[in-house]
Design a protein around this motif. Sequence first.
Motif, mmCIF file in Angstrom:
data_model
loop_
_atom_site.group_PDB
_atom_site.id
_atom_site.type_symbol
_atom_site.label_atom_id
_atom_site.label_comp_id
_atom_site.label_asym_id
_atom_site.label_seq_id
_atom_site.Cartn_x
_atom_site.Cartn_y
_atom_site.Cartn_z
ATOM 1 N N GLY A 1 -24.431 131.778 -14.778
ATOM 2 C CA GLY A 1 -24.806 130.377 -14.633
ATOM 3 C C GLY A 1 -26.148 130.195 -13.959
ATOM 4 N N ALA B 1 -17.765 134.055 -14.162
ATOM 5 C CA ALA B 1 -17.906 132.605 -14.291
ATOM 6 C C ALA B 1 -16.639 131.877 -13.850
ATOM 7 C CB ALA B 1 -18.244 132.250 -15.744
ATOM 8 N N HIS C 1 -16.707 131.583 -10.204
ATOM 9 C CA HIS C 1 -17.583 130.481 -9.785
ATOM 10 C C HIS C 1 -16.829 129.156 -9.806
ATOM 11 C CE1 HIS C 1 -21.243 132.981 -11.352
ATOM 12 N NE2 HIS C 1 -20.857 133.351 -10.142
ATOM 13 N N ALA D 1 -19.546 128.926 -18.670
ATOM 14 C CA ALA D 1 -20.296 129.605 -17.619
ATOM 15 C C ALA D 1 -21.362 128.693 -17.042
ATOM 16 C CB ALA D 1 -20.922 130.882 -18.175
#
Length: 385
Positions: A145, A196, A199, A249
């Motif tokens: 990202g 991702a 995250h 992502a």
Amino acid sequence: MSGFEFATTHRVLVEAGAAGRLPQLCRELGASHVMLVTDPGIRSTPLLGPVEQRFQDEGLPLSVFDQVSADPADRIVLDAAAQAKEVGANLVIGFGGGSSMDVAKLVALLAHPSATQKLADIYGVGLANGPRLPLVQVPTTAGTGSEVTPVAIVTTGETTKAGVVAPSLLPDLAVLDAELTLGLPAHVTAATGVDAMVHAIEAYTSAHKKNPYSDMLAREALRLLGCNIVTAVNEGSNLAAREACLLGAMMAGQAFANAPVAAVHALAYPLGGHFHIPHGLSNSLVLPEVLRFNARDAAPLYAQLAPILSDRPFADHEDGAGVLIAALEKLIRDVGLPTRLRDAGVTEDSLENLASDAMLQQRLLVNNPREVSEADALAIYKAVF
């Protein structure tokens, strides 16, 4: 609801084949000489040749720096910035994974004609305050990202990393072209996809700056990735699955750029520093055990995320947290990633040093929903070993 601020990349283009439009997009940003930052792996694939040809056809000068390594060292950043200055580049493209995009951010800053700050001066939060060159990011993996974050991570010593975090690092344009990810190996697809997902989960449970907008993005990122990562791994040419993962992502990146990540990343960084384990795999290895540790304080939030990845009913928040963790453990197995530190080359006698190094990541640990001591970190590493 308390007040919050949300910032992201100025413009996003999601379009299969969009890499072919890069010369036009760069000209729209005023480019007369472009520096493209990438790595030797990308150079060895068929991805870069057509892009270079398009620039040649369009008569827009393009210079390529292709020496970015995983976990790039500060010297690589400085070499790339020196090359950009030498050729007179006035726009920078990051083309590749998170490392290439992170280096591109710093090159755009350091190669600006008015730049006065040195790389060593800007490690930390909000210290990079000079102007930068226009910046375009083109991810070739669905993971970091970095194309929508104001963060660049640099390896500063034998085993240590430092981050540059500043609003000026947010790119002008992110180009998400899923065709660039079709040739990505299955193990890279798996590791970057789980990265991702981390995250998204950590943004949703961040102790600082969590907000309704980042929550919305985190949930949708987790849905897109959870529904498509296994297909993307097993059917590498499935463009729809690849595009869904790339979009997920990016959304996860937008979420954690505003509601920052925490202990999973803090414990993952030493694994990369000491054993050169790819960042996504490092996150995957410690993810379930960190979630178990956090569940004491974060169970209500984990229970909110559980239905995104599992249809199993649960009775209460604690049970819901267990459902989320079990779903993630199954997904990690389904995409073929190792689940034990020993299987990734980590030695048992290193665990105490890893725990000590994890404590250096206070920038991340302060965001964790539960306080982490060095003894806690060591216990987590031991449980995963």
